[in-house]
Design a protein around this motif. Structure first.
Motif, mmCIF file in Angstrom:
data_model
loop_
_atom_site.group_PDB
_atom_site.id
_atom_site.type_symbol
_atom_site.label_atom_id
_atom_site.label_comp_id
_atom_site.label_asym_id
_atom_site.label_seq_id
_atom_site.Cartn_x
_atom_site.Cartn_y
_atom_site.Cartn_z
ATOM 1 N N LEU A 94 -13.387 3.911 0.920
ATOM 2 C CA LEU A 94 -12.268 4.824 1.141
ATOM 3 C C LEU A 94 -12.039 5.698 -0.089
ATOM 4 N N SER A 137 -1.629 9.518 4.860
ATOM 5 C CA SER A 137 -2.344 8.714 3.868
ATOM 6 C C SER A 137 -2.078 7.211 3.971
ATOM 7 N N SER A 138 -0.826 6.775 3.926
ATOM 8 C CA SER A 138 -0.538 5.337 3.954
ATOM 9 C C SER A 138 -1.021 4.672 5.247
ATOM 10 N N THR A 148 -4.851 4.446 5.207
ATOM 11 C CA THR A 148 -5.316 3.405 4.283
ATOM 12 C C THR A 148 -5.120 2.022 4.895
ATOM 13 N N SER A 166 -12.416 -0.725 -0.006
ATOM 14 C CA SER A 166 -11.616 0.054 -0.949
ATOM 15 C C SER A 166 -12.462 1.123 -1.627
ATOM 16 N N ARG A 205 -12.274 9.752 -0.414
ATOM 17 C CA ARG A 205 -11.225 10.559 -1.037
ATOM 18 C C ARG A 205 -11.810 11.462 -2.125
ATOM 19 N N ALA A 231 -10.229 10.516 6.451
ATOM 20 C CA ALA A 231 -9.832 10.667 5.045
ATOM 21 C C ALA A 231 -10.686 11.718 4.348
ATOM 22 N N VAL A 234 0.693 4.045 -2.786
ATOM 23 C CA VAL A 234 0.515 5.460 -2.467
ATOM 24 C C VAL A 234 1.682 6.271 -3.026
ATOM 25 N N ASN A 268 -12.317 6.434 7.757
ATOM 26 C CA ASN A 268 -12.926 6.983 6.545
ATOM 27 C C ASN A 268 -13.306 8.445 6.725
ATOM 28 N N LEU A 314 0.838 -1.206 0.000
ATOM 29 C CA LEU A 314 0.000 0.000 0.000
ATOM 30 C C LEU A 314 0.869 1.251 0.000
#
Length: 457
Positions: free
Chosen positions: A386, A363-364, A367, A383, A390, A262, A134, A259, A130
């Motif tokens: 999320l 971010s990473s 996620t 996925s 975004r 994000a 990213v 979520n 991931l």
């Protein structure tokens, strides 16, 4: 096999952020060629995001049921074709239509790419891959300003789309000839067609209504319709046996708050490149090529630090890293609300570096927290959820900019003569973004311990 999955997903993850960051540098040139005002130029960017977030969840679920590779491949084809057509557009209206269709193709890619990647690798390698994925996103963001500025300055804005078309063809060939088999973790369930209809129309109406709230009564009615349709969507999901979005996932605080974090972070940070591109070219009088090199500072730090942050999140609680990243982002956004037309460029670059570090740290790990919070059969939905957060965040970011541009610039073209009004719009936008990001730190910290949740499963 795994290396080709990583290659295809990584290349696809590179495409869309590259286009997004490159097109920011071309906005002034597009405006001059097609004689577009500030609001129409905002829609050239926002229309893609609106279409993507409206279709992402339905396509993510379709991938779970009918095969993620099928949806992913269809998305690459659509994205590539409409890249070419966007480059051949003969009017602002035609470009706007192609950007909407472009966004639908992007939704197919977003809704399945990360799910394919996550399903192909074991949990102990997930943070690493991931992080690489990213990093590809941020490499696209890094090359976007440089190549976008170079192409716009030397060849014209259309060559940004032509280059994206060539890159799309490469991803298409890798997917066709190197990705064998299919990924389907759900069988025997029905597709929630009514839910997909309510969600797509409701999300599109809601996002359009927010971006057009200054337009008067009709926009207010569309916004109200969007809210009503989203309420109906939630009701449909609670009643349907095989929902498009399993709302029970949100009972998991790690999943829900990750979520939400994000959504807030992307709402606060996405429009930075767009606003600074206008600031550097219109207010400061720099050409697209020079502006692109200045904007490079932020995504380079993202690309360099994201793999490290991803690996670190396999050992350190993701909420700690993500919350630190969000705090750094809030500080950088607040500083941008204070800049003037004479702020030294090295100070702008330094603050972009701060934002790049903050974004990479957020971010990473965030996620990783989302994908680690659910069972394997829900990877596609997780996925897509999320990705929806975004894209909705990105669309909200641009919608807020459109709102403030409407307050100050109204129907005026973005020219040096409008520099004072542009600065007022920017200052208000950055200040609101800083407040949003500061509020998001709470939800990032409150999500709970991912390691404990993994132990329970």
């Amino acid at each position: 096999m795994k290396k080709y999955v990583l290659l295809a997903a990584t290349l696809a993850s590179f495409l869309t952020p590259f286009m997004g960051s490159a097109i920011n540098l071309a906005i002034p040139s597009i405006g001059r060629e097609f004689h577009l005002d500030a609001m129409m130029l905002n829609w050239i960017v926002t229309s893609y995001l609106l279409a993507s977030c409206a279709f992402l969840l339905p396509f993510g679920r379709a991938g779970d049921l009918y095969g993620r590779k099928k949806v992913f491949l269809a998305g690459i084809v659509a994205y590539t074709v409409f890249s070419l057509l966007s480059g051949l557009a003969t009017s602002g209206q035609a470009l706007l239509i192609f950007r909407v269709l472009h966004g639908i193709g992007g939704a197919m890619i977003f809704g399945t790419g990360m799910a394919i990647l996550t399903a192909a690798f074991p949990p102990q390698e997930r943070g690493k891959v991931l992080g690489i994925n990213v990093a590809a996103v941020y490499t696209g963001l890094s090359l976007g300003p440089v190549l976008g500025g170079f192409l716009t300055h030397n060849l014209g804005w259309r060559y940004i789309f032509f280059l994206n078309f060539i890159l799309g063809l490469i991803v298409l060939l890798v997917t066709l000839f190197k990705l064998k088999g299919e990924w389907r973790d759900v069988r025997g369930e029905k597709y929630d067609l009514a839910g997909a209809f309510l969600y797509t129309l409701g999300m599109a109406s809601f996002m359009y209504g927010i971006a057009s709230v200054n337009a008067g009564t009709l926009a207010h009615m569309i916004l109200a319709l969007g809210l009503l349709l989203m309420v109906m969507f939630v009701r449909q999901e609670l009643r349907f046996s095989f929902p498009l979005l399993n709302l029970s996932l949100f009972r998991n605080l790690i999943f829900a708050f990750s979520n939400l974090a994000a959504l807030i972070h992307y709402s606060a940070t996405f429009a930075v490149g767009y606003l600074l591109s206008l600031y550097l070219q219109v207010t400061r009088g720099l050409d697209a090529q020079v502006a692109g090199f200045i904007l490079l500072a932020q995504p380079v730090l993202m690309a360099l630090l994201s793999p490290l942050a991803g690996r670190l999140s396999d050992r350190v609680e993701p909420r700690v890293l993500a919350s630190l990243g969000m705090a750094l982002s809030a500080a950088g956004l607040f500083f941008f609300s204070l800049i003037t037309s004479t702020t030294p460029l090295w100070v702008i670059v330094g603050n972009l570096v701060l934002l790049g570090i903050g974004f990479a740290l957020f971010s990473s790990p965030n996620t990783n927290a989302v994908m680690s919070a659910v069972e394997k059969r829900y990877y596609g939905v997780a996925s897509a959820t999320l990705g929806t957060m975004r894209l909705v965040g990105q669309a909200l970011s641009m919608a807020l900019v459109t709102l403030f541009f409407g307050l100050y610039l109204k129907g005026r073209a973005i020219t040096p003569e409008a520099g004072t009004l542009l600065m007022k719009s920017m200052d208000l936008s950055f200040l609101l973004f800083a407040v949003l990001c500061a509020c998001g730190i709470y939800f990032s910290l409150a999500r709970g311990e991912v390691r404990a949740k993994q132990g329970e499963r």
